[in-house]
Design an enzyme around this catalytic site. Structure first.
Site, PDB file in Angstrom:
ATOM      1  CG  ASP A  11      14.972  49.329  46.824  1.00 37.62           C
ATOM      2  OD1 ASP A  11      15.316  48.946  45.683  1.00 37.62           O
ATOM      3  OD2 ASP A  11      15.678  50.096  47.511  1.00 37.62           O
ATOM      4  CB  CYS A  68      18.115  47.745  47.399  1.00 36.51           C
ATOM      5  SG  CYS A  68      19.769  47.803  48.099  1.00 36.51           S
ATOM      6  N   GLY A  69      19.097  49.140  44.979  1.00 38.41           N
ATOM      7  CA  GLY A  69      19.952  49.804  43.995  1.00 38.41           C
ATOM      8  C   GLY A  69      21.367  49.257  43.967  1.00 38.41           C
ATOM      9  CB  THR A  70      24.280  49.609  46.030  1.00 41.11           C
ATOM     10  OG1 THR A  70      23.789  49.677  47.375  1.00 41.11           O
ATOM     11  CG2 THR A  70      24.357  50.981  45.389  1.00 41.11           C
ATOM     12  CB  ILE A  72      25.133  48.483  50.315  1.00 43.44           C
ATOM     13  CG1 ILE A  72      26.284  48.209  49.340  1.00 43.44           C
ATOM     14  CG2 ILE A  72      25.675  48.807  51.703  1.00 43.44           C
ATOM     15  CD1 ILE A  72      27.118  49.440  48.990  1.00 43.44           C
ATOM     16  CG  HIS A 101      33.705  28.795  51.865  1.00 39.94           C
ATOM     17  ND1 HIS A 101      34.907  29.435  51.695  1.00 39.94           N
ATOM     18  CD2 HIS A 101      33.810  27.598  51.227  1.00 39.94           C
ATOM     19  CE1 HIS A 101      35.717  28.654  50.989  1.00 39.94           C
ATOM     20  NE2 HIS A 101      35.070  27.544  50.681  1.00 39.94           N
ATOM     21  CG  ASN A 102      30.005  32.553  53.906  1.00 39.51           C
ATOM     22  OD1 ASN A 102      30.367  32.895  52.794  1.00 39.51           O
ATOM     23  ND2 ASN A 102      30.806  32.620  54.963  1.00 39.51           N
ATOM     24  NE  ARG A 135      38.403  25.898  55.771  1.00 39.07           N
ATOM     25  CZ  ARG A 135      38.349  25.550  54.493  1.00 39.07           C
ATOM     26  NH1 ARG A 135      38.179  24.288  54.167  1.00 39.07           N
ATOM     27  NH2 ARG A 135      38.472  26.446  53.545  1.00 39.07           N
ATOM     28  CG  HIS A 136      33.398  26.306  55.336  1.00 42.22           C
ATOM     29  ND1 HIS A 136      34.242  27.391  55.322  1.00 42.22           N
ATOM     30  CD2 HIS A 136      33.871  25.443  54.397  1.00 42.22           C
ATOM     31  CE1 HIS A 136      35.177  27.213  54.404  1.00 42.22           C
ATOM     32  NE2 HIS A 136      34.971  26.037  53.837  1.00 42.22           N
ATOM     33  NE  ARG A 139      36.041  29.177  59.847  1.00 47.17           N
ATOM     34  CZ  ARG A 139      36.889  28.791  58.937  1.00 47.17           C
ATOM     35  NH1 ARG A 139      36.530  28.714  57.665  1.00 47.17           N
ATOM     36  NH2 ARG A 139      38.124  28.482  59.269  1.00 47.17           N
TER      37      ARG A 139
END
Length: 147
Positions: A11, A68-70, A72, A101-102, A135-136, A139
């Site tokens: 953004d 973006c700015g943060t 979040i 892991h993700n 193991r990941h 998940r």
């Protein structure tokens, strides 16, 4: 879909960091698809996240970077899409683990909170770190299930 194509979007709060990361990714030999924004006029980060989701879903790119700015707001917006695993990271450790892991497919950084050298390091680790599986995997499989 090719691993050498990276979608990049921000953004208005992260234009400078997006430009820096675009140049850096190209210097690493990647093709960058710049999904915008391209000016300082205020835009809504959910729209930017939707553009990223479309680019990943249709195979335009295999991974993406959102800013973006943060970081979040745009990470929350991106993760509404069931096939997106967007990880807001602040350092190299997080960038490595979000992949190991993700199996994150979108790196998220804050344009007002992440310095340029840290951002470049995070990008490099995000691009070069493989998913560990094991193991990941179970998940990630659970996250991939549609409710």
């Amino acid at each position: 879909m090719t691993a050498d194509v990276l979608a990049l979007a921000s953004d208005h709060g992260a234009l400078e960091l997006k430009a820096l990361l675009k140049t850096h990714a190209e210097s690493l030999g990647l093709t960058v698809v710049d999904l915008g924004t391209h000016g300082t006029e205020s835009v809504d980060y959910p729209d930017v996240a939707d553009a990223m989701a479309a680019a990943l879903k249709d195979g335009t790119a295999s991974r993406g970077v959102l800013l973006c700015g943060t970081g979040i707001g745009i990470s929350i917006a991106a993760n509404r899409h069931p096939f997106i695993r967007a990880a807001l990271v602040h350092d190299a450790y997080g960038a490595r683990l979000c992949r190991e892991h993700n199996d994150a497919n979108v790196l998220v950084l804050g344009g007002r909170t992440t310095g340029p050298e840290i951002a470049k390091q995070c990008l490099e680790l995000f691009l070069s770190t493989p998913f560990e599986g094991g193991r990941h995997q179970r998940r990630v499989d659970k996250m991939n299930k549609t409710p």
